[in-house]
Design a protein around this motif. Structure first.
Motif, PDB file in Angstrom:
ATOM      1  N   GLY A 186       0.806  -1.212   0.000  1.00  0.00           N
ATOM      2  CA  GLY A 186       0.000   0.000   0.000  1.00  0.00           C
ATOM      3  C   GLY A 186       0.839   1.262   0.000  1.00  0.00           C
ATOM      4  N   ASP A 187       2.048   1.182   0.530  1.00  0.00           N
ATOM      5  CA  ASP A 187       2.956   2.331   0.537  1.00  0.00           C
ATOM      6  C   ASP A 187       3.750   2.447  -0.758  1.00  0.00           C
ATOM      7  OD1 ASP A 187       2.232   3.289   2.999  1.00  0.00           O
ATOM      8  OD2 ASP A 187       3.747   2.158   4.093  1.00  0.00           O
ATOM      9  N   GLY A 188       3.494   1.522  -1.700  1.00  0.00           N
ATOM     10  CA  GLY A 188       4.147   1.610  -3.003  1.00  0.00           C
ATOM     11  C   GLY A 188       5.463   0.879  -3.121  1.00  0.00           C
ATOM     12  N   CYS A 189       5.771  -0.005  -2.174  1.00  0.00           N
ATOM     13  CA  CYS A 189       7.055  -0.722  -2.200  1.00  0.00           C
ATOM     14  C   CYS A 189       7.015  -1.894  -3.168  1.00  0.00           C
ATOM     15  CB  CYS A 189       7.398  -1.235  -0.800  1.00  0.00           C
ATOM     16  SG  CYS A 189       7.684   0.060   0.419  1.00  0.00           S
ATOM     17  N   ASN A 190       8.124  -2.132  -3.860  1.00  0.00           N
ATOM     18  CA  ASN A 190       8.226  -3.331  -4.684  1.00  0.00           C
ATOM     19  C   ASN A 190       8.796  -4.464  -3.839  1.00  0.00           C
ATOM     20  OD1 ASN A 190      11.066  -3.008  -4.577  1.00  0.00           O
ATOM     21  ND2 ASN A 190      11.067  -1.812  -6.486  1.00  0.00           N
ATOM     22  N   ASN A 191       8.937  -5.643  -4.423  1.00  0.00           N
ATOM     23  CA  ASN A 191       9.369  -6.816  -3.661  1.00  0.00           C
ATOM     24  C   ASN A 191      10.753  -6.641  -3.049  1.00  0.00           C
ATOM     25  OD1 ASN A 191       7.023  -8.129  -4.077  1.00  0.00           O
ATOM     26  ND2 ASN A 191       7.801  -9.634  -5.533  1.00  0.00           N
ATOM     27  N   ARG A 192      11.657  -6.016  -3.796  1.00  0.00           N
ATOM     28  CA  ARG A 192      13.015  -5.835  -3.281  1.00  0.00           C
ATOM     29  C   ARG A 192      13.008  -4.943  -2.040  1.00  0.00           C
ATOM     30  NH1 ARG A 192      17.387  -4.129  -7.572  1.00  0.00           N
ATOM     31  NH2 ARG A 192      16.748  -6.207  -8.266  1.00  0.00           N
ATOM     32  N   GLU A 193      12.215  -3.885  -2.099  1.00  0.00           N
ATOM     33  CA  GLU A 193      12.141  -2.964  -0.967  1.00  0.00           C
ATOM     34  C   GLU A 193      11.453  -3.611   0.231  1.00  0.00           C
ATOM     35  OE1 GLU A 193      11.886   1.211  -3.491  1.00  0.00           O
ATOM     36  OE2 GLU A 193      10.112  -0.047  -3.235  1.00  0.00           O
ATOM     37  N   ILE A 194      10.436  -4.410  -0.032  1.00  0.00           N
ATOM     38  CA  ILE A 194       9.761  -5.120   1.058  1.00  0.00           C
ATOM     39  C   ILE A 194      10.714  -6.105   1.714  1.00  0.00           C
ATOM     40  CG2 ILE A 194       7.908  -6.744   1.632  1.00  0.00           C
ATOM     41  CD1 ILE A 194       6.249  -5.477  -0.595  1.00  0.00           C
ATOM     42  N   ALA A 195      11.457  -6.818   0.892  1.00  0.00           N
ATOM     43  CA  ALA A 195      12.417  -7.792   1.414  1.00  0.00           C
ATOM     44  C   ALA A 195      13.454  -7.109   2.297  1.00  0.00           C
ATOM     45  CB  ALA A 195      13.103  -8.519   0.256  1.00  0.00           C
ATOM     46  N   ARG A 196      13.946  -5.975   1.856  1.00  0.00           N
ATOM     47  CA  ARG A 196      14.942  -5.237   2.637  1.00  0.00           C
ATOM     48  C   ARG A 196      14.332  -4.714   3.937  1.00  0.00           C
ATOM     49  NH1 ARG A 196      16.868  -2.533  -1.240  1.00  0.00           N
ATOM     50  NH2 ARG A 196      15.509  -0.715  -1.101  1.00  0.00           N
ATOM     51  N   SER A 197      13.109  -4.230   3.877  1.00  0.00           N
ATOM     52  CA  SER A 197      12.456  -3.666   5.059  1.00  0.00           C
ATOM     53  C   SER A 197      12.174  -4.720   6.119  1.00  0.00           C
ATOM     54  CB  SER A 197      11.153  -2.980   4.648  1.00  0.00           C
ATOM     55  OG  SER A 197      10.454  -2.501   5.777  1.00  0.00           O
ATOM     56  N   LEU A 198      11.797  -5.926   5.687  1.00  0.00           N
ATOM     57  CA  LEU A 198      11.407  -6.979   6.623  1.00  0.00           C
ATOM     58  C   LEU A 198      12.490  -8.032   6.815  1.00  0.00           C
ATOM     59  CD1 LEU A 198       7.694  -7.519   5.488  1.00  0.00           C
ATOM     60  CD2 LEU A 198       8.564  -6.079   7.345  1.00  0.00           C
ATOM     61  N   SER A 199      13.669  -7.816   6.210  1.00  0.00           N
ATOM     62  CA  SER A 199      14.790  -8.764   6.315  1.00  0.00           C
ATOM     63  C   SER A 199      14.384 -10.141   5.810  1.00  0.00           C
ATOM     64  CB  SER A 199      15.278  -8.847   7.770  1.00  0.00           C
ATOM     65  OG  SER A 199      15.749  -7.597   8.215  1.00  0.00           O
ATOM     66  N   LEU A 200      13.776 -10.167   4.621  1.00  0.00           N
ATOM     67  CA  LEU A 200      13.351 -11.412   3.994  1.00  0.00           C
ATOM     68  C   LEU A 200      14.010 -11.526   2.619  1.00  0.00           C
ATOM     69  CD1 LEU A 200       9.497 -11.167   4.682  1.00  0.00           C
ATOM     70  CD2 LEU A 200      11.148 -12.529   5.976  1.00  0.00           C
ATOM     71  N   GLU A 202      13.655 -12.038  -1.506  1.00  0.00           N
ATOM     72  CA  GLU A 202      12.637 -11.629  -2.468  1.00  0.00           C
ATOM     73  C   GLU A 202      11.710 -12.796  -2.803  1.00  0.00           C
ATOM     74  OE1 GLU A 202      13.547  -9.056  -5.799  1.00  0.00           O
ATOM     75  OE2 GLU A 202      15.562  -8.760  -4.974  1.00  0.00           O
ATOM     76  N   ALA A 203      12.248 -14.009  -2.821  1.00  0.00           N
ATOM     77  CA  ALA A 203      11.426 -15.186  -3.102  1.00  0.00           C
ATOM     78  C   ALA A 203      10.353 -15.358  -2.029  1.00  0.00           C
ATOM     79  CB  ALA A 203      12.296 -16.436  -3.186  1.00  0.00           C
ATOM     80  N   THR A 204      10.742 -15.136  -0.773  1.00  0.00           N
ATOM     81  CA  THR A 204       9.774 -15.248   0.318  1.00  0.00           C
ATOM     82  C   THR A 204       8.702 -14.176   0.193  1.00  0.00           C
ATOM     83  OG1 THR A 204      11.426 -16.178   1.813  1.00  0.00           O
ATOM     84  CG2 THR A 204       9.483 -15.166   2.820  1.00  0.00           C
ATOM     85  N   VAL A 205       9.107 -12.969  -0.170  1.00  0.00           N
ATOM     86  CA  VAL A 205       8.130 -11.889  -0.341  1.00  0.00           C
ATOM     87  C   VAL A 205       7.149 -12.233  -1.456  1.00  0.00           C
ATOM     88  CG1 VAL A 205       7.823  -9.478  -1.027  1.00  0.00           C
ATOM     89  CG2 VAL A 205       9.656 -10.105   0.546  1.00  0.00           C
ATOM     90  N   LYS A 206       7.661 -12.759  -2.570  1.00  0.00           N
ATOM     91  CA  LYS A 206       6.776 -13.145  -3.674  1.00  0.00           C
ATOM     92  C   LYS A 206       5.757 -14.178  -3.221  1.00  0.00           C
ATOM     93  CE  LYS A 206       9.751 -12.199  -7.657  1.00  0.00           C
ATOM     94  NZ  LYS A 206      10.420 -12.775  -8.851  1.00  0.00           N
ATOM     95  N   SER A 207       6.196 -15.122  -2.389  1.00  0.00           N
ATOM     96  CA  SER A 207       5.272 -16.141  -1.873  1.00  0.00           C
ATOM     97  C   SER A 207       4.197 -15.501  -1.007  1.00  0.00           C
ATOM     98  CB  SER A 207       6.043 -17.193  -1.064  1.00  0.00           C
ATOM     99  OG  SER A 207       6.947 -17.905  -1.879  1.00  0.00           O
ATOM    100  N   HIS A 208       4.607 -14.552  -0.159  1.00  0.00           N
ATOM    101  CA  HIS A 208       3.638 -13.842   0.680  1.00  0.00           C
ATOM    102  C   HIS A 208       2.623 -13.093  -0.175  1.00  0.00           C
ATOM    103  CE1 HIS A 208       5.162 -14.772   4.603  1.00  0.00           C
ATOM    104  NE2 HIS A 208       6.331 -14.170   4.425  1.00  0.00           N
ATOM    105  N   VAL A 209       3.111 -12.409  -1.205  1.00  0.00           N
ATOM    106  CA  VAL A 209       2.216 -11.640  -2.074  1.00  0.00           C
ATOM    107  C   VAL A 209       1.206 -12.562  -2.751  1.00  0.00           C
ATOM    108  CG1 VAL A 209       2.080 -10.190  -4.140  1.00  0.00           C
ATOM    109  CG2 VAL A 209       3.886  -9.795  -2.455  1.00  0.00           C
ATOM    110  N   SER A 210       1.672 -13.701  -3.237  1.00  0.00           N
ATOM    111  CA  SER A 210       0.769 -14.651  -3.892  1.00  0.00           C
ATOM    112  C   SER A 210      -0.285 -15.167  -2.924  1.00  0.00           C
ATOM    113  CB  SER A 210       1.569 -15.832  -4.459  1.00  0.00           C
ATOM    114  OG  SER A 210       2.436 -15.410  -5.489  1.00  0.00           O
ATOM    115  N   ARG A 211       0.125 -15.470  -1.677  1.00  0.00           N
ATOM    116  CA  ARG A 211      -0.840 -15.962  -0.689  1.00  0.00           C
ATOM    117  C   ARG A 211      -1.846 -14.881  -0.309  1.00  0.00           C
ATOM    118  NH1 ARG A 211       3.661 -18.821   1.452  1.00  0.00           N
ATOM    119  NH2 ARG A 211       4.075 -17.179   2.990  1.00  0.00           N
ATOM    120  N   ILE A 212      -1.369 -13.650  -0.190  1.00  0.00           N
ATOM    121  CA  ILE A 212      -2.277 -12.547   0.149  1.00  0.00           C
ATOM    122  C   ILE A 212      -3.330 -12.384  -0.938  1.00  0.00           C
ATOM    123  CG2 ILE A 212      -2.440 -10.046   0.455  1.00  0.00           C
ATOM    124  CD1 ILE A 212       0.398 -10.161   1.671  1.00  0.00           C
ATOM    125  N   MET A 213      -2.903 -12.393  -2.198  1.00  0.00           N
ATOM    126  CA  MET A 213      -3.856 -12.253  -3.291  1.00  0.00           C
ATOM    127  C   MET A 213      -4.860 -13.400  -3.298  1.00  0.00           C
ATOM    128  SD  MET A 213      -1.776 -10.558  -6.513  1.00  0.00           S
ATOM    129  CE  MET A 213      -0.458 -11.783  -6.588  1.00  0.00           C
TER     130      MET A 213
END
Length: 242
Positions: A186-200, A202-213
């Protein structure tokens, strides 16, 4: 959406072309020869897609959209601005919701006008090749695409929207981590930025995004980001609940 797809390219994207019964048909509208030739080459490199025609005027867009029955229209904003925006309403029904606009001069006014007439993909001309590929894929599949910096600018205009501290019922199925990922989308972050912010990763972030959708029954990141702002979610509180 890499940039903020607001449909971030999913793990299934490599199977996009084989899943379709025929190649995706692209109509390219560009009135400048050099840009038209360059965009034609770029779009022709999208797996499972082909440029079936080009147009150089608003009139040709209408004619070719009817005769060639394209799946998606990729058009320079210069051909879809001012009075030509009204011509979008005259396009065949199947193409109206499948327009990717290419902007040489990216402005807030142009973005507002584009979204108002139903453009589902919006790209500054200098966008990377991957963004063009992702935009066509997203729009053809019924989704939408905006680059990361455009998304931030768009949602930055919602700073007066009231936030809420209680947990929306729509999001109770999400885990704590999924809520955090959703807020960052919602804040406009892409996967790389989310991964950096949450210490994850990018593959894990993509999995989270897919599950959320999947849990929210939403097809792309545009709709996820819109949900965050529609609900007026307060970052502190529900996002950190277990």
């Amino acid at each position: 959406m890499g940039d903020m797809s607001i449909e971030e390219v999913s793990p299934e994207e490599m199977y996009w072309a084989p899943r379709r019964e025929r190649a995706v048909r692209i109509l390219l509208a560009e009135d400048k020869d050099v840009l038209r030739n360059g965009l034609c080459v770029l779009l022709s490199q999208i797996p499972g897609a082909e440029v079936v025609g080009t147009a150089t005027t608003g009139k040709e867009i209408l004619e070719h959209s009817t005769l060639l029955t394209p799946d998606v229209l990729v058009a320079n904003a210069s051909l879809l601005t001012a009075n030509d925006f009204e011509a979008v309403c005259l396009l065949p029904g199947g193409i109206v919701g499948r327009i990717v606009m290419v902007a040489e001069c990216d402005t807030d006014q142009l973005l507002r006008e584009a979204l108002a007439v139903g453009v589902r993909g919006y790209l500054p001309l200098h966008s990377p090749q991957d963004d063009f590929h992702a935009a066509v894929r997203a729009v053809v599949d019924g989704g939408a695409f905006l680059p990361t910096h455009i998304t931030r600018r768009l949602f930055g205009n919602f700073h007066l929207v009231p936030r809420r501290a209680d947990e929306p019922t729509e999001l109770r199925s999400l885990s704590r981590r999924e809520r955090q990922v959703l807020l960052l989308i919602g804040d406009g972050c892409n996967n790389r930025e989310i991964a950096r912010s949450l210490s994850l990763s990018e593959a894990t972030v993509k999995s989270h995004v897919s599950r959320i959708m999947g849990k929210l029954n939403l097809r792309d990141r545009v709709h996820l980001a819109q949900l965050v702002w529609r609900l007026g979610i307060e970052p502190q509180g529900w996002a950190h609940r277990p």
